[in-house]
Design an enzyme around this catalytic site. Structure first.
Site, PDB file in Angstrom:
ATOM      1  N   TRP A 133     -75.946  24.729  46.296  1.00  0.00           N
ATOM      2  CA  TRP A 133     -77.000  25.715  46.038  1.00  0.00           C
ATOM      3  C   TRP A 133     -76.961  26.753  47.154  1.00  0.00           C
ATOM      4  O   TRP A 133     -76.935  26.400  48.328  1.00  0.00           O
ATOM      5  CB  TRP A 133     -78.352  24.993  45.996  1.00  0.00           C
ATOM      6  CG  TRP A 133     -79.520  25.898  45.788  1.00  0.00           C
ATOM      7  CD1 TRP A 133     -79.607  26.943  44.890  1.00  0.00           C
ATOM      8  CD2 TRP A 133     -80.782  25.846  46.461  1.00  0.00           C
ATOM      9  NE1 TRP A 133     -80.851  27.521  44.977  1.00  0.00           N
ATOM     10  CE2 TRP A 133     -81.586  26.872  45.920  1.00  0.00           C
ATOM     11  CE3 TRP A 133     -81.314  25.012  47.454  1.00  0.00           C
ATOM     12  CZ2 TRP A 133     -82.901  27.090  46.367  1.00  0.00           C
ATOM     13  CZ3 TRP A 133     -82.624  25.216  47.885  1.00  0.00           C
ATOM     14  CH2 TRP A 133     -83.402  26.261  47.343  1.00  0.00           C
ATOM     15  N   ASP A 214     -81.207  15.683  48.068  1.00  0.00           N
ATOM     16  CA  ASP A 214     -81.971  16.787  47.492  1.00  0.00           C
ATOM     17  C   ASP A 214     -82.147  16.465  46.003  1.00  0.00           C
ATOM     18  O   ASP A 214     -81.172  16.464  45.255  1.00  0.00           O
ATOM     19  CB  ASP A 214     -81.206  18.107  47.685  1.00  0.00           C
ATOM     20  CG  ASP A 214     -81.991  19.282  47.116  1.00  0.00           C
ATOM     21  OD1 ASP A 214     -81.493  20.418  47.165  1.00  0.00           O
ATOM     22  OD2 ASP A 214     -83.114  19.062  46.599  1.00  0.00           O
ATOM     23  N   LYS A 250     -88.828  21.969  38.212  1.00  0.00           N
ATOM     24  CA  LYS A 250     -88.161  21.921  36.907  1.00  0.00           C
ATOM     25  C   LYS A 250     -88.704  20.820  36.038  1.00  0.00           C
ATOM     26  O   LYS A 250     -89.052  21.049  34.867  1.00  0.00           O
ATOM     27  CB  LYS A 250     -86.648  21.680  37.098  1.00  0.00           C
ATOM     28  CG  LYS A 250     -85.870  22.878  37.671  1.00  0.00           C
ATOM     29  CD  LYS A 250     -86.254  23.215  39.055  1.00  0.00           C
ATOM     30  CE  LYS A 250     -85.458  24.181  39.852  1.00  0.00           C
ATOM     31  NZ  LYS A 250     -85.285  25.522  39.541  1.00  0.00           N
TER      32      LYS A 250
END
Ligand SMILES: Cc1ncc(COP(=O)(O)O)c(CN[C@](O)(C(=O)O)[C@@H](O)C(=O)O)c1O
Length: 401
Positions: A133, A214, A250
């Site tokens: 990311w 993560d 999300k």
């Protein structure tokens, strides 16, 4: 003249800047496949029904006030978040070995964890996957850690470069921090298999590396909250220590509420309580204490069996819609006879497809077809619908022929 006269104009963020460009485009056929934000078949953002129900309960609760939360956040939320990722029966939780603090979504959890490590951990090298990311290296550098890369993606096979990963982690200095995507690797959509995770765990433990998970997509990759947390749970099960950053952006659609948690699993309850006390010294001068609304929604849902079950159903529906977008895009390219092997579109998991398209092809697709995506060729499948798949397939077809 201004005291800021010498300040340079900064470039837009590689991911969030795509939305800025998309918003400027007046074309009726424009398509935003950049930021990882879920859209329905109608192309609209989604507020989960169970979230609306929880908000109704909160609004109608006369006992609810707007007082400060403790520095560590909403206690219920922290306990329930730890249970969600580590499992209700986790020995680490039973033995009180987990320090959990509510943070500003996934980014904030990563940042607080990194600042804590920069201050208290003896190594400041953090090994991050290549690619990862885009915000990861910036978060860690700003916190005072020094990012290094470990090989992760193999462009040839469009799969995992497992040998490269093992070699790079084997040659990392013992004690180095290792960032691991818990599931649905961003941007590649390529995850280690269960067997490969076990090999990674053995290597990390044998070298005394410190795993930092993560977890931004738990439940979103496979549709199962438990399956998507397996990587984290095998590490916790071995009794070792690790960090885990969680986001509800999300999987609960709480993007703008900025709801997340950082957990540090420690060897003993005594260490965990000292770690928590030091985490408070990182948070207080950063933002003092976290926002109450989003965490209250999450706690309301996680502590009620019916609402939790309703959430899992809505979560699976989102995951399933993304999976059907993968199949539809793959079929559309096959029907067009688009040159190349596009099977990675249906093999990859999570929100994104790492298409393999290069920056020139991406620029062409934006210019000629008003397709907005990140320049590394990543597309957010959540931004697609059955109605728009043909348009994207036409653009990819044109870009590669
Ligand atoms: C691996 C990973 N970790 C953490 C985050 C942070 O998420 P938040 O702070 O909102 O909880 C994201 C979100 N990344 C994106 O989905 C993306 O890559 O498009 C997007 O939200 C972003 O902020 O870039 C992510 O993909």
């Amino acid at each position: 003249d201004s005291v800021f006269a010498n300040i340079a104009k900064a470039p837009e963020d590689p991911i969030l800047g795509v939305t800025v460009a998309y918003n400027k485009d007046s074309s009726p056929i424009k398509l935003n496949l950049g930021v990882g934000a879920y859209r329905t078949e109608e192309g609209k953002p989604l507020v989960l029904n169970v979230v609306r129900r929880a908000e109704q309960l909160l609004v109608n609760d006369p006992s609810r006030v707007k007082e400060y939360l403790p520095i560590t956040g909403l206690a219920d939320f922290n306990k329930l978040s730890a249970k969600l990722i580590f499992g209700a029966d986790s020995p680490a939780i039973q033995e009180n070995r987990v320090a959990t603090v509510q943070c500003l979504s996934g980014t904030g959890s990563l940042r607080v964890g990194a600042e804590f490590l920069a201050k208290h951990y003896h190594q400041n090298s953090i090994y991050i996957p290549q690619p990862t990311w885009g915000n990861h290296p910036k978060v860690f550098t700003m916190a005072g850690l020094s990012p290094k890369y470990y090989r992760y993606y193999d462009p040839e096979t469009r799969g995992l470069n497992f040998q490269g990963l093992l070699e790079d982690l084997s040659s990392a200095p013992s004690g180095a921090i290792v960032l691991l995507h818990a599931c649905a690797h961003n941007p590649t959509g390529v995850d280690p298999t269960v067997e490969q995770w076990e090999q990674i765990r053995q290597l990390i433990r044998s070298k005394g590396l410190l795993p930092f998970f993560d977890s931004a997509y738990q439940g979103f990759a496979s549709g199962s909250l438990d399956a998507d947390a397996q990587s984290v749970r095998i590490f916790v099960a071995d009794g070792g220590e690790c960090l885990a950053a969680q986001s509800y952006a999300k999987n609960m659609g709480l993007y703008g509420e900025r709801v997340g948690a950082l957990s540090i699993v420690c060897r003993t309850a005594d260490v965990a309580s000292r770690v928590e006390s030091q985490l408070k010294l990182v948070i207080r001068p950063m933002y003092s204490n976290p926002p109450i609304h989003g965490a209250s929604i999450v706690a309301t849902i996680l502590k009620d069996r019916d609402m939790y079950n309703e959430w899992t159903i809505e979560l699976k529906a989102m995951a399933d819609r993304i999976i059907s977008m993968r199949q539809q895009l793959f079929d559309a390219l096959r029907d067009r006879g688009t040159p190349g092997d596009w099977s990675h579109i249906i093999k990859q998991i999570g929100m994104f497809t790492f298409t393999g398209l290069n920056t020139e092809q991406v620029a062409f697709m934006t210019k000629e077809y008003h397709i907005y995506m990140t320049s590394d060729g990543r597309i957010s499948m959540a931004g697609l619908s059955s109605r728009t798949v043909p348009h994207l397939a036409d653009a990819i077809h044109a870009a590669v022929t």
